[in-house]
Each structure stands twice: as structure tokens, then as C-alpha cells.
Motif scaffolding. Structure first.
Motif, PDB file in Angstrom:
ATOM      1  N   ILE A 132       1.080  -1.154  -0.166  1.00  0.00           N
ATOM      2  CA  ILE A 132      -0.157   0.321  -0.439  1.00  0.00           C
ATOM      3  C   ILE A 132       0.838   1.017  -0.370  1.00  0.00           C
ATOM      4  N   CYS A 133       2.274   1.240   0.665  1.00  0.00           N
ATOM      5  CA  CYS A 133       2.876   2.219   0.592  1.00  0.00           C
ATOM      6  C   CYS A 133       3.371   3.170  -0.919  1.00  0.00           C
ATOM      7  N   ALA A 134       3.523   1.633  -1.285  1.00  0.00           N
ATOM      8  CA  ALA A 134       4.265   1.467  -2.582  1.00  0.00           C
ATOM      9  C   ALA A 134       3.118   2.027  -3.878  1.00  0.00           C
ATOM     10  N   ASN A 135       2.192   1.820  -3.226  1.00  0.00           N
ATOM     11  CA  ASN A 135       0.609   2.150  -4.678  1.00  0.00           C
ATOM     12  C   ASN A 135       1.259   2.758  -5.312  1.00  0.00           C
ATOM     13  N   ASP A 136       1.469   4.377  -4.676  1.00  0.00           N
ATOM     14  CA  ASP A 136       1.193   4.875  -6.071  1.00  0.00           C
ATOM     15  C   ASP A 136       1.824   4.975  -6.537  1.00  0.00           C
ATOM     16  N   ARG A 137       3.526   4.448  -6.772  1.00  0.00           N
ATOM     17  CA  ARG A 137       4.378   4.051  -7.796  1.00  0.00           C
ATOM     18  C   ARG A 137       4.594   2.589  -8.157  1.00  0.00           C
ATOM     19  N   TRP A 281       0.019  10.844   2.805  1.00  0.00           N
ATOM     20  CA  TRP A 281      -0.623  10.234   3.927  1.00  0.00           C
ATOM     21  C   TRP A 281      -0.558   8.809   4.606  1.00  0.00           C
ATOM     22  N   VAL A 282      -0.168   8.206   3.464  1.00  0.00           N
ATOM     23  CA  VAL A 282      -0.745   6.850   3.258  1.00  0.00           C
ATOM     24  C   VAL A 282       0.565   6.697   4.206  1.00  0.00           C
ATOM     25  N   PHE A 283       1.483   6.872   3.865  1.00  0.00           N
ATOM     26  CA  PHE A 283       3.641   6.788   3.701  1.00  0.00           C
ATOM     27  C   PHE A 283       3.692   7.818   5.271  1.00  0.00           C
ATOM     28  N   VAL A 284       2.926   8.513   5.635  1.00  0.00           N
ATOM     29  CA  VAL A 284       2.841   9.151   6.610  1.00  0.00           C
ATOM     30  C   VAL A 284       2.444   8.110   8.149  1.00  0.00           C
ATOM     31  N   ALA A 285       0.835   6.977   7.730  1.00  0.00           N
ATOM     32  CA  ALA A 285       0.237   6.526   8.226  1.00  0.00           C
ATOM     33  C   ALA A 285       1.236   5.518   8.682  1.00  0.00           C
ATOM     34  N   VAL A 286       2.059   4.646   7.815  1.00  0.00           N
ATOM     35  CA  VAL A 286       2.678   3.241   7.497  1.00  0.00           C
ATOM     36  C   VAL A 286       3.916   3.853   7.835  1.00  0.00           C
ATOM     37  N   GLY A 287       4.627   5.064   8.117  1.00  0.00           N
ATOM     38  CA  GLY A 287       5.578   4.985   8.958  1.00  0.00           C
ATOM     39  C   GLY A 287       5.611   5.567  10.713  1.00  0.00           C
ATOM     40  N   LEU A 288       4.033   6.333  10.786  1.00  0.00           N
ATOM     41  CA  LEU A 288       4.349   5.652  12.189  1.00  0.00           C
ATOM     42  C   LEU A 288       3.832   4.801  12.646  1.00  0.00           C
ATOM     43  N   VAL A 289       3.579   3.691  11.900  1.00  0.00           N
ATOM     44  CA  VAL A 289       3.845   2.387  12.437  1.00  0.00           C
ATOM     45  C   VAL A 289       5.083   1.343  12.731  1.00  0.00           C
ATOM     46  N   ALA A 290       5.392   2.411  11.390  1.00  0.00           N
ATOM     47  CA  ALA A 290       6.740   1.687  11.330  1.00  0.00           C
ATOM     48  C   ALA A 290       7.842   1.638  13.048  1.00  0.00           C
ATOM     49  N   ARG A 321      10.153  10.965  -4.321  1.00  0.00           N
ATOM     50  CA  ARG A 321      10.411   9.345  -4.806  1.00  0.00           C
ATOM     51  C   ARG A 321      10.622   8.576  -4.240  1.00  0.00           C
ATOM     52  N   HIS A 322      11.314   8.798  -3.243  1.00  0.00           N
ATOM     53  CA  HIS A 322      11.623   7.772  -2.626  1.00  0.00           C
ATOM     54  C   HIS A 322      11.360   6.744  -1.858  1.00  0.00           C
ATOM     55  N   ILE A 323       9.525   6.999  -0.857  1.00  0.00           N
ATOM     56  CA  ILE A 323       9.022   6.530  -0.543  1.00  0.00           C
ATOM     57  C   ILE A 323       8.894   5.041  -1.264  1.00  0.00           C
ATOM     58  N   VAL A 324       8.932   4.896  -2.409  1.00  0.00           N
ATOM     59  CA  VAL A 324       8.605   3.175  -2.401  1.00  0.00           C
ATOM     60  C   VAL A 324      10.004   2.447  -1.565  1.00  0.00           C
ATOM     61  N   TRP A 325      10.278   3.055  -1.485  1.00  0.00           N
ATOM     62  CA  TRP A 325      11.550   1.842  -0.754  1.00  0.00           C
ATOM     63  C   TRP A 325      10.942   1.546   0.053  1.00  0.00           C
ATOM     64  N   PHE A 326      11.245   2.732   1.226  1.00  0.00           N
ATOM     65  CA  PHE A 326      10.622   2.993   2.817  1.00  0.00           C
ATOM     66  C   PHE A 326       9.953   1.519   3.295  1.00  0.00           C
ATOM     67  N   GLY A 327       8.442   1.311   2.828  1.00  0.00           N
ATOM     68  CA  GLY A 327       7.702   0.724   2.607  1.00  0.00           C
ATOM     69  C   GLY A 327       8.468  -0.602   3.383  1.00  0.00           C
ATOM     70  N   PHE A 328       9.756  -1.520   2.013  1.00  0.00           N
ATOM     71  CA  PHE A 328      10.255  -3.025   1.840  1.00  0.00           C
ATOM     72  C   PHE A 328      10.760  -3.180   2.959  1.00  0.00           C
ATOM     73  N   LEU A 331       8.832  -3.386   6.790  1.00  0.00           N
ATOM     74  CA  LEU A 331       9.196  -4.757   6.044  1.00  0.00           C
ATOM     75  C   LEU A 331       9.997  -5.202   7.191  1.00  0.00           C
ATOM     76  N   TYR A 332      11.252  -5.497   6.349  1.00  0.00           N
ATOM     77  CA  TYR A 332      12.018  -6.207   6.781  1.00  0.00           C
ATOM     78  C   TYR A 332      12.330  -5.493   8.247  1.00  0.00           C
ATOM     79  N   VAL A 333      13.052  -4.892   8.593  1.00  0.00           N
ATOM     80  CA  VAL A 333      13.344  -4.518  10.147  1.00  0.00           C
ATOM     81  C   VAL A 333      12.507  -4.813  11.181  1.00  0.00           C
ATOM     82  N   CYS A 334      11.415  -4.104  11.085  1.00  0.00           N
ATOM     83  CA  CYS A 334      10.207  -4.623  11.698  1.00  0.00           C
ATOM     84  C   CYS A 334       8.780  -6.322  12.124  1.00  0.00           C
TER      85      CYS A 334
END
Length: 508
Positions: A132-137, A281-290, A321-328, A331-334
Motif C-alpha cells: 500500500i505504501c508503494a501503491n502510488d508508484r 498520508w499513506v506514507f505518514v501512516a505506515v511510517g508512524l506504525v513502523a 519518489r523515495h517513499i517507495v523503498w521505505f515500505g519494504f 517490513l524487513y526491520v519491523c
């Protein structure tokens, strides 16, 4: 006995629901009509490579002298692959290609999260959040390959982290080579491996006992294989048509003021334009959860995971544009931090039920309001040509140079180049004298403009109103034709003004 059978039945039902709903959600998120401008040029470049056996060295498509400028076709391999997809499946079915990429990405991500958390429920949930975090791209762009390669790299590095077999690290080299021929982000591969080298070395050094020298040697022994792999990957990145010179390209791109000003995806993450989008806002939500997971489980946070999380958080906060990497990376870290939270069957059942519930909720939201990029299975916001415009532009009598809105250049190139050659320029839209000099000097008899650009000033220019007419419009795109066509330019005549940009030529 009955209780055991009932528990097994509940687990099977929860697993089936979680996996099935996740698959449906991934398809709803990603199987949408083709809507991005880049793919048109990619497919055209792929067509030229297949036809000529050569990779274009110049911009080529524009009708101005900009066409002779150097073009870095660093995504040549993806161009060829997308061209072949177009040949085999056709434009209307390319959205299913994205869906297949998405399912492969999702299952690899879930595998990675399970490998670290040992919980299917947690793995499915985290993989969904990353997607979902990467969905925009997550559209038909070269980044699809880069994202797959990132997860493959993490799978290989994590496996070596557990078994310490040096042969496992050999898989990182082909990952780097393929990445360098697919997308400009290829240097992330050796960077991620270097972060593993530093993090694992620090972990080993702090865990060792004895003098400082003993600790440094312990860290050196553990970190060295990763470091060697990173060097080999960097060398592998030079296996591409441009050779070693390609390694400078990502740095040149990052410093390009033109990219930062003209290309939306290079906007700062906290720019007002990007903050208006769902993706922010999806990035903000996923970032806060992480971040919450990292804070709550911080006692399990190692050096490697901390370096990865901090580095990619900083990258995501710098450019949208770098948000797309953050979600994965998150995922690895969390997923490693929550290892042990589903140790018994009851807790695992709860996690699987939570994953199913989240997927169902997200699915309902997507069906009602569209995906992160405001797209649905049957419709997506785009500047694609209507069937009537496609037919009009296919008329052999329509030929020559076309002054066009930037967003329309890609599809024009894909469909009608070289019979129609485009070029665009923002300054020309509001300066009547400059626009007329450009149109007349370049013998332009057609304009293809978005309503936005027509209304910006072109429509109200007296010379345009007197000498041009609207040949066709679908309400959003206007094909405008000169009343009396100018003859082709004399080859011996001086070069005309070339203040316009090469239409549709983007660097990803």
C-alpha cells in the motif's frame, strides 16, 4: 479431540481468508488502466532497440535540435521487455502485467517477513502495508523491476545473515547487474549491502570480549564478506551498455535542477503539492506504525536494522519518489523486531484474523474511493488519448512538427513518431511573440494541448485565434491546426528557435 479439530478448522479458515483477501486486495490496488506517461516512451525505445539492434544515444524524438542531445537509455532492458509485453498482450491487457508483478512482489515480501517473524499472519499484514505504501508508484515503470530486486537482495542478505555461507552472497552480484540495466536506482544495491557490512561488524565487535583490537578483528571478520560483496556488486553495475560512466548517472540526476523543478515525482516529500495527495498520508501512516514498532521493541533493534531504518527514512523524507523503498525496508526491520509475538497457535490465529480483517477493510475502501493513486479497475486519472483522437492522429495527412503539452508527448511518440514529431515548452504558453517565433521558425502546423495549457494564455492570443482552429477535442485534449499550413522548412535555412523542451522525455 473435538476442540483440537475445531481449532484446526478455525486456523485453516483464518489462513484461507487472510491469503485470499490479500490477493484480491493486491489486484484491486494494482490492476488499473495504463495511465503513466513514461511507459509510452519506454515501449517506443524498446521497439527501436528491437528493430535496429542498437540503443538510442540521443533524445531523438523532438523536432528541435534538442533531438541531438545525449540520451542515457539506462532502462534499455525494461524498454525491450515492456515492448514485448505490448506485442504479446496488447495495451488493454498490460494492466494485468502490473497485477502479476504486484502478486510476485507481495509474496516475496511476505516470504521475507515470515523468514524474520516466523508468523504468517504478521508477514501477510506487513507485506500488505508495504504494498500500500508503494501503491502510488506501482505502475508499469522500471521501478517494478527495482522493487523486486530490492526484496530479492534482502532475502539473500538475510539468509546469509543466518547461515553464513559465502555462496549465498554470490546471488547479490546478478541482482546488481540486472538492476543496473533496469533502473537508475541501482546503486541502492551495494549501499544496502554496505549497511549490512557495517551493522553486522558493529554487532560482532560489541558482542566480543577482550581488548579493542580483539573486538575490531571480530567485527572485521563478520563484516568483510558483506563488504567484498558490495565491492563486487559495484563492479557488476558497470556491466551495462554505458560501462563505468553509468555509475555517475544517479548523482547527476540527484543534482539536476531541471528534474527537481519539472518532474512531479522529484518534489520534496513535504512540498504542499505532494502533501495534498493520498500517497503522502499513506506514507505518514505506515511510517508512524513502523516508528512505533521500532520504539516499542527497541531492545531487539540491532545495528544493521537501525542503519537500514534510519537511512531509508531519511531518503523517504527527502524526496517523494523515495517513499517507495521505505515500505519494504520497514517490513524487513519491523518483522525482525516482532519475532516471538505469535509463538502459540492462539496468537497466530489472532494475527491471521487481523490480517484478513485489515485486507477486507482496505478492499472496501479501494472499491469505494479507488487506490492510493485515485484509480479503479475500470478507470484511472490520465491524459491518455481518446479513441477519436487516436483515429484523427492516425490520419496519414496529419504529419510534421507538433507543439504539445508535456504530458501528451509520450503517447504521441509511441503512436505516431516519426510521422509526427513533438516538442513542448512552458514559457511559450504565455508569451505570444515567442510562441509565434517558435511555431513559424519550426514550421509547426499542429498543436496538441491540454485544456490547462490552452487556457493558460494560448486561447486568448489574437494571432492564434486568427490563424488556428480546433480540429478535434474531447473536452480535455485539443488538437489545434493552422488554417493555412506552412510549407516544410528549407534544409539549407538557418536553424529556427529551439527554446522548447523535448516533449515527453523524462528520466526516472
Amino acid at each position: 479431540m473435538t476442540r483440537s479439530i475445531r481449532a484446526g478448522s478455525q486456523a485453516s479458515l483464518a489462513t484461507l481468508a487472510a491469503v485470499a483477501l490479500a490477493i484480491v486486495l493486491i489486484l484491486v490496488l494494482t490492476v488499473v488502466p495504463l495511465a503513466n506517461n513514461d511507459v509510452w516512451i519506454l515501449m517506443k525505445v524498446g521497439e527501436l532497440i528491437v528493430q535496429t539492434g542498437k540503443i538510442p544515444q540521443t533524445i531523438l524524438f523532438a523536432f528541435t535540435t534538442v533531438a541531438d542531445n545525449h540520451f542515457n537509455a539506462h532502462e534499455w532492458l525494461v524498454s525491450v521487455i515492456y515492448h514485448e509485453f505490448d506485442n504479446v498482450f496488447g495495451l488493454a491487457r498490460l494492466k494485468w502485467v502490473v497485477g502479476i508483478f504486484a502478486l510476485v512482489q507481495f509474496f516475496l515480501s511476505a516470504r521475507l517477513a515470515w523468514q524474520r517473524s516466523r508468523s504468517l499472519g504478521i508477514a501477510l499484514l506487513m507485506a500488505l502495508l508495504a504494498m500500500i505504501c508503494a501503491n502510488d508508484r506501482f505502475v508499469l515503470r522500471p521501478e517494478l523491476f527495482a522493487l523486486l530486486l530490492l526484496v530479492c537482495l534482502l532475502l539473500a542478505l538475510d539468509r546469509y545473515r543466518r547461515d553464513r555461507r559465502w555462496t549465498t552472497l554470490l546471488w547479490t552480484i546478478p541482482v546488481a547487474v540486472v538492476w543496473a540495466n533496469c533502473h537508475g536506482s541501482f546503486l541502492l544495491a551495494p549501499v544496502v549491502t554496505s549497511l549490512f557490512a557495517l551493522g553486522e561488524a558493529l554487532t560482532a565487535a560489541t558482542a566480543a570480549t577482550g581488548t579493542l583490537g580483539v573486538r575490531l578483528r571480530a567485527g572485521w571478520r563478520v563484516g568483510l564478506p558483506y563488504a567484498v560483496a558490495a565491492v563486487a556488486m559495484t563492479a557488476g553495475c558497470a556491466i551495462n551498455p554505458a560501462g563505468w560512466s553509468l555509475l555517475a548517472f544517479p548523482f547527476q540526476l540527484q543534482q539536476s535542477e531541471a528534474m527537481r523543478r519539472l518532474i512531479k515525482e522529484w518534489l520534496p516529500t513535504f512540498s504542499p503539492l505532494f502533501m495534498e495527495t493520498r500517497a503522502f498520508w499513506v506514507f505518514v501512516a505506515v511510517g508512524l506504525v513502523a516508528l512505533a514498532t521500532v520504539v516499542v521493541r527497541r531492545r531487539f533493534l540491532g545495528f544493521t536494522d537501525a542503519l537500514l531504518f534510519l537511512s531509508f527514512s531519511a531518503l523517504a523524507l527527502e524526496r517523494s519518489r523515495h517513499i517507495v523503498w521505505f515500505g519494504f525496508i520497514a517490513l524487513y526491520v519491523c518483522s525482525g523486531l516482532v519475532h516471538g509475538l505469535a509463538t502459540d497457535r492462539r496468537r497466530e490465529l489472532q494475527w491471521r484474523a487481523a490480517s484478513a480483517g485489515f485486507a477486507l477493510m482496505a478492499l472496501c475502501v479501494c472499491i469505494r474511493w479507488g487506490n492510493v493513486d485515485y484509480s479503479y479497475f475500470y478507470d484511472a486519472p490520465s491524459n491518455n488519448f481518446s479513441p477519436a483522437l487516436v483515429a484523427e492522429l492516425a490520419d496519414p495527412g496529419v504529419r510534421g512538427n507538433v507543439f504539445n503539452s508535456y504530458e501528451l508527448g509520450g503517447e504521441l511518440i509511441y503512436r505516431e513518431w516519426p510521422r509526427l514529431k513533438p516538442s513542448s515548452g512552458l514559457r511559450l504558453l504565455v508569451d505570444e511573440k515567442l510562441l509565434n517565433l517558435f511555431l513559424e521558425g519550426n514550421r509547426v502546423n499542429y498543436m496538441l494541448l491540454l485544456r490547462r495549457d490552452l487556457d493558460a494564455g494560448v486561447r486568448s492570443m489574437p494571432s492564434i485565434r486568427a490563424n488556428w482552429r480546433i480540429r478535434l477535442t474531447d473536452g480535455d485534449i485539443f488538437l489545434i491546426e493552422r488554417n493555412v499550413h506552412l510549407p516544410p522548412a528549407d534544409p539549407a535555412a538557418p536553424s529556427p528557435p529551439t527554446s522548447a523542451l523535448p516533449s515527453g522525455s523524462t528520466t526516472r
